[in-house]
Design a protein around this motif. Sequence first.
Motif, PDB file in Angstrom:
ATOM      1  N   GLU A   1       6.126   4.972   8.999  1.00  0.00           N
ATOM      2  CA  GLU A   1       4.786   5.421   8.570  1.00  0.00           C
ATOM      3  C   GLU A   1       4.905   6.330   7.346  1.00  0.00           C
ATOM      4  N   TRP A   2       5.916   7.201   7.368  1.00  0.00           N
ATOM      5  CA  TRP A   2       6.115   8.119   6.247  1.00  0.00           C
ATOM      6  C   TRP A   2       6.456   7.332   4.974  1.00  0.00           C
ATOM      7  N   LEU A   3       7.326   6.349   5.169  1.00  0.00           N
ATOM      8  CA  LEU A   3       7.741   5.509   4.036  1.00  0.00           C
ATOM      9  C   LEU A   3       6.525   4.796   3.428  1.00  0.00           C
TER      10      LEU A   3
ATOM     11  N   ALA B   1       3.490   5.780   3.623  1.00  0.00           N
ATOM     12  CA  ALA B   1       2.626   6.779   2.981  1.00  0.00           C
ATOM     13  C   ALA B   1       3.174   7.125   1.598  1.00  0.00           C
ATOM     14  N   VAL B   2       4.489   7.319   1.501  1.00  0.00           N
ATOM     15  CA  VAL B   2       5.083   7.664   0.201  1.00  0.00           C
ATOM     16  C   VAL B   2       4.895   6.498  -0.771  1.00  0.00           C
ATOM     17  N   ARG B   3       5.063   5.287  -0.257  1.00  0.00           N
ATOM     18  CA  ARG B   3       4.897   4.108  -1.126  1.00  0.00           C
ATOM     19  C   ARG B   3       3.462   4.050  -1.663  1.00  0.00           C
ATOM     20  N   ARG B   4       2.506   4.300  -0.752  1.00  0.00           N
ATOM     21  CA  ARG B   4       1.104   4.265  -1.177  1.00  0.00           C
ATOM     22  C   ARG B   4       0.839   5.336  -2.235  1.00  0.00           C
ATOM     23  N   VAL B   5       1.380   6.529  -1.978  1.00  0.00           N
ATOM     24  CA  VAL B   5       1.163   7.633  -2.917  1.00  0.00           C
ATOM     25  C   VAL B   5       1.710   7.259  -4.287  1.00  0.00           C
ATOM     26  N   LEU B   6       2.941   6.744  -4.303  1.00  0.00           N
ATOM     27  CA  LEU B   6       3.557   6.452  -5.594  1.00  0.00           C
ATOM     28  C   LEU B   6       2.899   5.265  -6.286  1.00  0.00           C
TER      29      LEU B   6
ATOM     30  N   LYS C   1       7.246  21.333  14.032  1.00  0.00           N
ATOM     31  CA  LYS C   1       7.342  20.893  15.435  1.00  0.00           C
ATOM     32  C   LYS C   1       6.732  19.509  15.628  1.00  0.00           C
ATOM     33  N   THR C   2       5.670  19.222  14.867  1.00  0.00           N
ATOM     34  CA  THR C   2       5.001  17.937  15.047  1.00  0.00           C
ATOM     35  C   THR C   2       5.750  16.813  14.330  1.00  0.00           C
ATOM     36  N   LEU C   3       6.360  17.124  13.176  1.00  0.00           N
ATOM     37  CA  LEU C   3       7.082  16.083  12.425  1.00  0.00           C
ATOM     38  C   LEU C   3       8.570  16.435  12.329  1.00  0.00           C
TER      39      LEU C   3
ATOM     40  N   GLY D   1      -4.731   8.715  10.469  1.00  0.00           N
ATOM     41  CA  GLY D   1      -4.600   8.846  11.925  1.00  0.00           C
ATOM     42  C   GLY D   1      -3.160   8.826  12.418  1.00  0.00           C
ATOM     43  N   GLY D   2      -2.220   8.602  11.519  1.00  0.00           N
ATOM     44  CA  GLY D   2      -0.814   8.526  11.943  1.00  0.00           C
ATOM     45  C   GLY D   2      -0.304   9.848  12.491  1.00  0.00           C
ATOM     46  N   PHE D   3      -0.810  10.951  11.920  1.00  0.00           N
ATOM     47  CA  PHE D   3      -0.352  12.266  12.375  1.00  0.00           C
ATOM     48  C   PHE D   3      -0.814  12.512  13.811  1.00  0.00           C
TER      49      PHE D   3
END
Length: 457
Positions: free
Chosen positions: A114-116, A118-123, A299-301, A345-347
Amino acid sequence: MDLTLELDPNLGRRAALEAALRAAVLDGSLRPDAKLPSSRALAHDLNLSRATVVAAYEQLVAEGFFVAHQGRSTQVGQVHVPEPAPPSRNPIGEPQDHDFRPGEPDPTAFPRSEWLKAVRRVLTEADDSVLGYSDPRGRDELRIALAAYLGRTRKVRVQPRSISVVSGFASALGFLGEVFVRHGAGRVAVEDPMLPFHRDILTNSGLELVHIPVDGEGVVVDNLPDGVDAALVTPAHQQPMGVTLSPGRRTALVEWARDTDSWIIEDDYDGEFRYDRRPIAAVHALAPDRVIHAGTASKTLAPGLRIAWLSLPDELVRQVQFQIHIRGGVSAIDQLALADLIERGGFDRQVRAMRNRYRRRRDALCGRLEAEVDWLKVDPNNAGLHLVAHIIDPKIDETEVVASAAERSVALMGLGLFHQSGRAPGNGGVVIGFSRVPEHHFAVAADELLAALRSIA
Ligand SMILES: Cc1ncc(COP(=O)(O)O)c(C=O)c1O
């Protein structure tokens, strides 16, 4: 020998060389018995006359820093260099195969894909301005996402303009301490027990700490004195005792802050993790003008992200913004990735999944500790990423429990480490973090933990 020396331009050449050589001995870069470069070589390297170097060497020989030998190189003498002050006790202890130290989430649970994405979308989507300097408070996108998240989950009513994104609560506590000192503050109240690292951070800022005990209702607010400029508290889940600040104490804390014109620093480090009921609202909800609310992704991530956030009373926004500006905040790409994760909603999904995972682990451990270890009594607080178990047999010593667990490659922490005095009341106890062990290893690690504790009886 290659020797790098900084010569003070405000001194004469010889005095500057002597000072630099003395400093090199005292800071350990020139060790006892080390051979010094020849006066010719050093003169060449530093663009000094040889006579200057010879004179400086002679002076340091006379002072006992150097020892001269006929026909051989001059050497550093046996100068006693004071040991640097040891770092403060490492409260977290050493990692072991079965790691029940508190403080970190399961690293295998980090939502990598999910993080990947998100980073891809951002870039892919963000414009070039992302790569320039950002608002020191943080990216708008993240502050907007956090304001909504905090309102929804922690009842923190804050405008995005009052949020500052910081590189971890620890760093924020450091500069908050400095801001307070610069504005004339001298004393900060802290909970006893507390995380020793945070105690050290505040002391390092030049603040005097006033230690306030914690009981079954949380920090004993009646003991907060006048003349204290701020109080650092963990109301959702006292670190380490786990108790949630009672409703009466919440109101009293806010009244104290208003009456004494003090700040409350609400360290809401694991407020998302409540297992027996819905999470309790942050104290910030009662007094947004008096409370600095701090949340963290540690703590959450993952703590490795170094992302935390402060919701600040208006009066403090500008001062904190300047501090972040001069220290550097959090990478804009990471901020936008987190904003994306929250917005989609991923968080929330991650928090829910982790809450279930940690609840399961906590229940399993509590049940087994109760059934199998009769000299421990588990504290009933049902929140957070660690539990506290009190030793009820006076013949059993807390430090021996930790040491004997370590012999079996099980890492735990003694409660005493969190106390200002170094000793927990009664017979002491242990803090057992149940989040850090990777999921695939939890069952084995729990067996080892229980075996280690059973063997102590
Ligand atoms: C009491 C407390 N506050 C805050 C944090 C989070 O600090 P940071 O955001 O610097 O990782 C921790 C982490 O262990 C903690 O124990």
